[in-house]
Motif scaffolding. Sequence first.
Motif, short mmCIF file in Angstrom:
data_model
loop_
_atom_site.label_atom_id
_atom_site.label_comp_id
_atom_site.label_asym_id
_atom_site.label_seq_id
_atom_site.Cartn_x
_atom_site.Cartn_y
_atom_site.Cartn_z
N TRP A 83 0.99 -1.20 -0.46
CA TRP A 83 -0.12 0.08 -0.41
C TRP A 83 0.41 1.32 -0.16
CZ3 TRP A 83 -3.63 -2.10 4.35
CH2 TRP A 83 -4.55 -3.31 3.54
N PRO A 120 2.51 0.49 -4.29
CA PRO A 120 1.10 -0.16 -5.14
C PRO A 120 2.12 -0.62 -6.81
CG PRO A 120 0.63 1.75 -4.13
CD PRO A 120 2.17 1.74 -4.01
N TYR A 144 -4.84 -0.07 -5.20
CA TYR A 144 -4.11 -0.10 -4.19
C TYR A 144 -4.05 -1.97 -4.28
CZ TYR A 144 -3.53 3.54 -2.12
OH TYR A 144 -2.63 5.25 -1.61
#
Length: 479
Positions: free
Chosen positions: A77, A80, A132
């Motif tokens: 996250w 990505p 994500y």
Amino acid sequence: VTNSHQLSGKDVKRIIKEVSAVFPSLSEKEVKKIIPSKSEVTVSKMSNKTLVYSVAGGCPVFFEYEDELFPTVYTLWEYPGMLQTVFTYSEVSPKVLAGADLMLPGFIVPPEGLGTFEAGDQSTVSIPENGYPFAVGTMQTGSEEIKEKGLKGKGVKVLHHFPDVLWAMGSKSIPNAGFLQDRIYPAPEKSDGDADVGEVADSLKHADISGAEGEGDNIDRTKAVDTSASTSAPKSAGNMDELVDTCFLKALHTKVADADLPMESSKFFSNCMLASRPAGTDLDIKQSSYKKLSKLIKKMEKRGLITVKQIRKEDYIASVVRDHEIYKAFGEELKAEASAAATAAATATATAEAGDASPKKPQESKNRIEVHEMFRAPSNLRVVFGEEAVQNKDMLFSRNDARNKLRQYVEAEGLANESAGTALLKANKVLVSGLYGKKEGVTVDSSVEIADVEARLFSKLQLYHKVVCYDKAADRMIE
């Protein structure tokens, strides 16, 4: 988790070097941001022999499976694009979130094609409208074979996904409101952290999703998609306001104890409010009149339901005003609902017993897995946790135990200093050297807020996780 230990400085350097070699897309600066050179890194061994690497005070950042290093969703996250990504449908995501591998019929092929890869290459899984990743694993089929045979067979072997046990070992945060534990939805709107997400969604809006190289026209999407699933209907701002308010109050009643405070507002939303929404509903603040979480928090503070303070420029809920009329009225509604549910359950039980002279004993949730946060104090702060912690450096404490130890230490050292209704204490040498930097201007006998001391203390403690699961042989929960 079967055991955990802190890596030596030499081993930390080895891991940093390995991360740089395995993930060349990461710059040296990015690698050092993930694992700072002089940080305390803990390795935890799971029951399936997977090794999990966590930085002190943070989330798991990498895991090692069969001698190969993989990033966790928390690291993905932040970065990505560190691995190649395959896109799938939002309707398919519930299967992956439940632990299933991603089959090739579930792939979405972008206009430029899937790219070049071999079986065994690492890959992440995302939906086009939310960039994500929500899973990571290895490709089971190479790109050349897909061109020859089409999208048939195994796609990605999923090794780790949101919201599995490895995710639960971290902060349990989510990258945006599109991440629900039962399905991944499009991101509510493009944010600064999603620089390329919108472009990806636009490029795939009219993509060929039937297959690869024109061979997919006969592919049955029902092999990868639950066709009965559908996205929730959009809600008006008024309806969403009502849902947000309801979830906020329910979270305060059912998810937040005074001992949990202060709590970061983003953690309150992801761990408490989302968990309080009614089944089958989507909670999206951006579709409400509040628009932002920060505005919601300020509005609730203005209404007098909570008090808010900033810790290191982040909003924290400092206290809940539980004698507020709105809070008490909502509590009565919850009691009424619980009473009605209990009455309905009793009626159903009586009906079942009338039809069955020997009703079965209710089944316990024997497949439950519980993950509990535990903390270990560094050497310079063990005295805060008492003589037992000084003698036993591996002693672990729950969050509530750690809070109680701090309060006992403050009382024993005579540091309490109640002033003007705000809980203050006088910093001593242990707290100053262990929690504050030299440039912060905090010295011995300085007045500091207890809430700030508590937040800083937890940032210094080493995070562990205790996994409790059901043992069939013993017929009980074991650690």
